[in-house]
Design a protein around this motif. Structure first.
Motif, PDB file in Angstrom:
ATOM      1  N   GLU A 134     -33.838   2.010  13.023  1.00  0.00           N
ATOM      2  CA  GLU A 134     -34.843   3.072  13.107  1.00  0.00           C
ATOM      3  C   GLU A 134     -34.847   3.813  14.435  1.00  0.00           C
ATOM      4  O   GLU A 134     -35.554   4.793  14.603  1.00  0.00           O
ATOM      5  CB  GLU A 134     -36.234   2.493  12.818  1.00  0.00           C
ATOM      6  CG  GLU A 134     -36.435   2.296  11.324  1.00  0.00           C
ATOM      7  CD  GLU A 134     -37.437   1.207  10.984  1.00  0.00           C
ATOM      8  OE1 GLU A 134     -37.906   0.535  11.927  1.00  0.00           O
ATOM      9  OE2 GLU A 134     -37.737   1.020   9.804  1.00  0.00           O
ATOM     10  N   GLY A 140     -30.744   8.409   9.339  1.00  0.00           N
ATOM     11  CA  GLY A 140     -31.362   7.302   8.626  1.00  0.00           C
ATOM     12  C   GLY A 140     -30.412   6.246   8.113  1.00  0.00           C
ATOM     13  O   GLY A 140     -30.848   5.262   7.501  1.00  0.00           O
ATOM     14  N   GLN A 147     -33.932   7.645  14.188  1.00  0.00           N
ATOM     15  CA  GLN A 147     -34.234   8.379  12.958  1.00  0.00           C
ATOM     16  C   GLN A 147     -35.109   9.607  13.081  1.00  0.00           C
ATOM     17  O   GLN A 147     -36.006   9.681  13.905  1.00  0.00           O
ATOM     18  CB  GLN A 147     -34.902   7.428  11.984  1.00  0.00           C
ATOM     19  CG  GLN A 147     -33.931   6.928  10.973  1.00  0.00           C
ATOM     20  CD  GLN A 147     -34.629   6.143   9.921  1.00  0.00           C
ATOM     21  OE1 GLN A 147     -35.560   6.619   9.320  1.00  0.00           O
ATOM     22  NE2 GLN A 147     -34.171   4.920   9.712  1.00  0.00           N
ATOM     23  N   ALA A 204     -30.378   9.995   4.781  1.00  0.00           N
ATOM     24  CA  ALA A 204     -31.832   9.951   4.597  1.00  0.00           C
ATOM     25  C   ALA A 204     -32.260   9.395   3.247  1.00  0.00           C
ATOM     26  O   ALA A 204     -33.351   8.844   3.105  1.00  0.00           O
ATOM     27  CB  ALA A 204     -32.401  11.353   4.777  1.00  0.00           C
ATOM     28  N   ASN A 232     -36.350  10.772  10.021  1.00  0.00           N
ATOM     29  CA  ASN A 232     -37.258  10.531   8.897  1.00  0.00           C
ATOM     30  C   ASN A 232     -37.442  11.655   7.897  1.00  0.00           C
ATOM     31  O   ASN A 232     -38.393  11.677   7.141  1.00  0.00           O
ATOM     32  CB  ASN A 232     -38.640  10.100   9.392  1.00  0.00           C
ATOM     33  CG  ASN A 232     -38.598   8.671   9.856  1.00  0.00           C
ATOM     34  OD1 ASN A 232     -37.885   7.851   9.282  1.00  0.00           O
ATOM     35  ND2 ASN A 232     -39.337   8.377  10.904  1.00  0.00           N
TER      36      ASN A 232
END
Lengths: 143, 666
Positions: A134, A59, A137, B664, A139
């Motif tokens: 993105e 990310g 990713q 993240a 997530n």
């Protein structure tokens, strides 16, 4: 998206030069944007290129690798390995469609607190230019 | 136990240093909800005794198996908290620090943003700490000897202290004599001690001390190894004089065909020497050296009918066949005392140093006032009929100090006082002379310095505040153009002699030591100490210490104090006889290693070898780490194709969780 995009960046830095330089920026109270978080390793030679891919996958919108100036490596040659690896890495990232503005490499010595600020600012600003990343990713926090 | 770690998280306020910008309550509350975290607390000073006590008690009462301290840089207090863990019976390597001060509260202003970042950093530390493994700190023997690089007053003092404590000292000095810059000084401020009188006994002691092996005209070529066990290689340059035979009588120099033609380095070029020379009369060792760049025989292969020095030397010490000699030895610790150079005033062309003979540097004047100098202590400018005794004398301070335009923003710390001292010596030797000093600020900070500055002013030395803009010639006189910033007027001052108080700068050859020992430089180019306040003689390289001006400009008292400090640090190692070595070294999983040898190739320390092992009846090659040689850089871990090479505490599986969290968490 009314607010300005704030990128999330990960840096891999060596203990002896860049980490110490970032510490000096701290003791000198030099202000810079909070978008970048540092992972300390002993030497840039330790940084596996997979770490960079992994950060993007997890990310991060951009990655910085920073160590001692060429010739100044605490372990003699580690930053030369890093330089070779990450020069190739940058090309590879571009080849797979990652904007080169998401990956930076720099040399910041233990006395270059002011340079650390510049490096962070460049890394943040360039990541802002290219927006959220993105492609890779997953997530979720996955550990 | 590894599956169910119990983590304690300790968030430090550091007074207001962290708490002012980071909401420490919120961070510890956040930490308390993270996986495997048993307790999360915040406290005003984690490094204080009660702070450490908190951790120790939790380890005992809560059964903690891992600790995260969120506070300052691990470069600051990692060792402190490792000891805390060890004191509570936990392996010291079960610790991870989150740097929420230098990397967060001190560099960000917005409280919300800083708190969010602190949470991330703490989370990343928690993610890593649970996977840390216990490490064993191994001790190695310390070779009971020290290397001192540089034979100036710093190196001399350190050598004498270590030798007096009973340990072997190898001193390596680049020039033919010990003594350094201090030997060139006439008097020392503020006490006006004769420099030679206080220095030469120490020089002699260094040469005669049974524990000190003095290598002059020698250079460190290479140093390998690590704290406690350095291997040193020194080049003893050929002097072309057998120092065991040379009696120092000087007959050779008198007979040399180049006698009186080569500028003497010791006298700053104001005096002349021969190609075979003793740098100065009190040189130690009192042995002659042939300057191979100048000697006719060595440069052209011919010197009249034969070198006259050979004939002159009754002891038969001259040996043109002599070669450089390489010597190797082991030491446990190293002190770098390589000193400084003076700023080259030609880089400030407005002062005309390169153009006018009567614009000189402070050290040149020092040689003129010295009884051992080229004029026997008389202040005379020029030679023969043109020689003058100056009447109007001006000093200019801060030449190559506090001057961004020449890349020297720092104060050299000695020029104010050496100018005052030289001004005093001029008034003493030339009672009729009018002396003035152009200055920016007078920094008379040391013991007795302010009093000396007052004394010099009482003696009639005028202080004019303002840095001259230009010096030019008018007739026989030099004209200084300046602004007296206190009186608020510009002036033109006609003088006979201008003395430039040149600042101190790092040695041109500072890189040689950096390349050999991997020291760092601070922004001014001097060697960087491990911590400016708490470790001013240590370097980032364990077992290597700094003394004197190599670390930054210093006067003699400070240099001697620092040299004694460096000697004391070195003696801690030497007298304890043992030192703990890096525990976070590499390890290779021999079960998965395919023996490709790539790590062997990339290891900068030759610490990995291929060895043959029996793998289920097959003899195969695998890589194996020599733990004594591994310095823990991790290059092998990044290079290994199979992930078999891993660096302890920096394993892939320990770093990847950090990456996961930081990547993240937005």
């Amino acid at each position: 998206m009314s607010e300005q995009f704030e990128p999330n960046l990960v840096a891999f830095v060596c203990n002896w030069c860049t980490y110490a330089g970032a510490d000096l920026a701290g003791t000198s109270r030099i202000q810079y944007p909070p978008n970048l978080s540092v992972i300390r390793v002993m030497c840039t030679g330790r940084i596996n290129p997979l770490f960079v891919l992994n950060a993007l996958q997890q990310g991060a919108d951009g990655v910085l690798v920073s160590g001692c100036h060429p010739g100044d490596c605490h372990y003699m040659e580690g930053n030369y390995y890093a330089r070779r690896r990450f020069t190739l890495m940058k090309d590879l990232l571009e080849y797979v469609g990652v904007d080169p503005k998401r990956f930076h490499m720099s040399w910041v010595s233990a006395s270059e607190g002011a340079k650390w600020k510049e490096v962070v600012e460049t890394t943040v600003n360039e990541a802002k230019e290219v927006g959220p990343f993105e492609q890779f990713q997953r997530n979720k926090i996955n550990w | 136990m590894n599956n169910k770690p119990k983590i304690g998280v300790y968030v430090c306020h550091c007074g207001m240093n962290i708490a002012k910008t980071v909401d420490v309550e919120a961070v510890s509350e956040f930490a308390s909800r993270l996986p495997y975290v048993k307790v999360a607390r915040n406290y005003s000073y984690m490094c204080s005794d009660p702070g450490q006590q908190l951790i120790k008690e939790d380890i005992k009462n809560e059964g903690l198996t891992r600790v995260v301290v969120a506070s300052c840089s691990p470069r600051m207090h990692e060792n402190t908290f490792r000891k805390t863990l060890a004191a509570a019976g936990l392996n010291p390597y079960y610790l991870e620090m989150a740097n929420i001060r230098e990397h967060c509260s001190w560099v960000h202003e917005n409280r919300e943003e800083a708190t969010a970042k602190a949470k991330k950093l703490v989370y990343a530390a928690v993610a890593k700490v649970r996977l840390l493994e216990p490490l064993e700190e191994k001790e190695v023997e310390v070779e009971p000897s020290a290397l001192i690089v540089g034979g100036g007053i710093a190196g001399i003092q350190a050598a004498l202290d270590i030798a007096a404590a009973g340990f072997k000292v190898y001193m390596v000095e680049k020039t033919p004599s010990v003594g350094g810059k201090m030997s060139q000084l006439d008097k020392t401020f503020p006490t006006l001690d004769c420099s030679a009188c206080i220095l030469t006994p120490k020089m002699v002691d260094v040469a005669s001390h049974p524990n000190i092996e003095l290598m002059t005209y020698s250079q460190v070529e290479d140093i390998t190894g690590y704290v406690g066990n350095f291997n040193v290689k020194v080049r003893k340059k050929a002097r072309y004089v057998d120092i065991n035979k040379c009696t120092g009588c000087g007959a050779c120099a008198q007979e040399c065909r180049l006698a009186g033609t080569i500028p003497s380095e010791f006298n700053m070029g104001l005096g002349k020497r021969a190609a075979i020379y003793l740098p100065f009369p009190q040189a130690v060792p009192a042995k002659y050296t042939i300057d191979k760049e100048r000697c006719l025989f060595l440069t052209r292969g011919k010197c009249g009918k034969g070198p006259k020095c050979i004939e002159a030397c009754a002891a038969g010490a001259i040996n043109f066949e002599q070669q450089d000699e390489i010597v190797e030895f082991k030491v446990g610790t190293i002190i770098i005392a390589t000193g400084y150079e003076l700023f080259d005033p030609a880089k400030k062309p407005e002062y005309g140093y390169a153009d006018y003979d009567n614009v000189i540097t402070g050290l040149e004047l020092e040689r003129l006032v010295a009884a051992s100098g080229p004029t026997g202590g008389e202040i005379v400018i020029g030679k023969g009929e043109k020689a003058i005794v100056p009447k109007e004398v001006a000093f200019i301070s801060c030449v190559g100090s506090r001057d961004e335009s020449v890349g020297k923003p720092y104060c050299s710390r000695v020029c104010c006082m050496y100018s005052a001292k030289l001004a005093h010596l001029v008034t003493e030797k030339l009672p009729d002379a009018n002396v003035r000093i152009y200055y920016m600020d007078v920094r008379a900070f040391g013991k007795g310095y302010e009093e000396f500055y007052d004394r010099v002013r009482r003696e009639g030395v005028r202080y004019i505040r303002g840095n001259p803009s230009e010096i030019f010639k008018r007739g026989d006189k030099l004209v200084i153009k300046a602004e007296d910033t206190l009186a608020g007027r510009t002036l033109e001052d006609e003088v006979d002699l201008v003395v430039l108080a040149t600042g101190l700068e790092p040695r041109q050859d500072a890189r040689e030591i950096i390349d050999i020992l991997k020291l760092s430089q601070s922004a001014d180019g001097f060697y960087l100490e491990a911590h400016p306040k708490l470790a001013p003689v240590d370097t980032a390289t364990d077992g290597v210490y700094l003394a004197g001006c190599a670390q930054g400009p210093k006067d003699i008292p400070d240099t001697v104090a620092q040299a004694k400090g460096a000697a004391s640090s070195a003696l801690i190692l030497l007298s304890s006889g043992k030192v703990k070595v890096q525990a976070q070294i590499s390890n290779i999983n021999e079960a998965t290693c395919r023996g490709c040898g790539y790590c062997v190739e990339i290891c900068p320390f030759g610490a990995i070898d291929l060895v043959e092992v029996n793998r289920m009846g097959n003899i195969v090659q695998v890589a194996r780490v020599n733990e004594a040689l591994c310095k823990g850089c991790g290059a092998c871990a990044a290079g290994c194709f199979s992930g078999s090479a891993q660096q302890k505490s920096f394993k892939d599986q320990q770093i990847l969780p950090q990456i996961a969290v930081l990547g993240a968490m937005k």
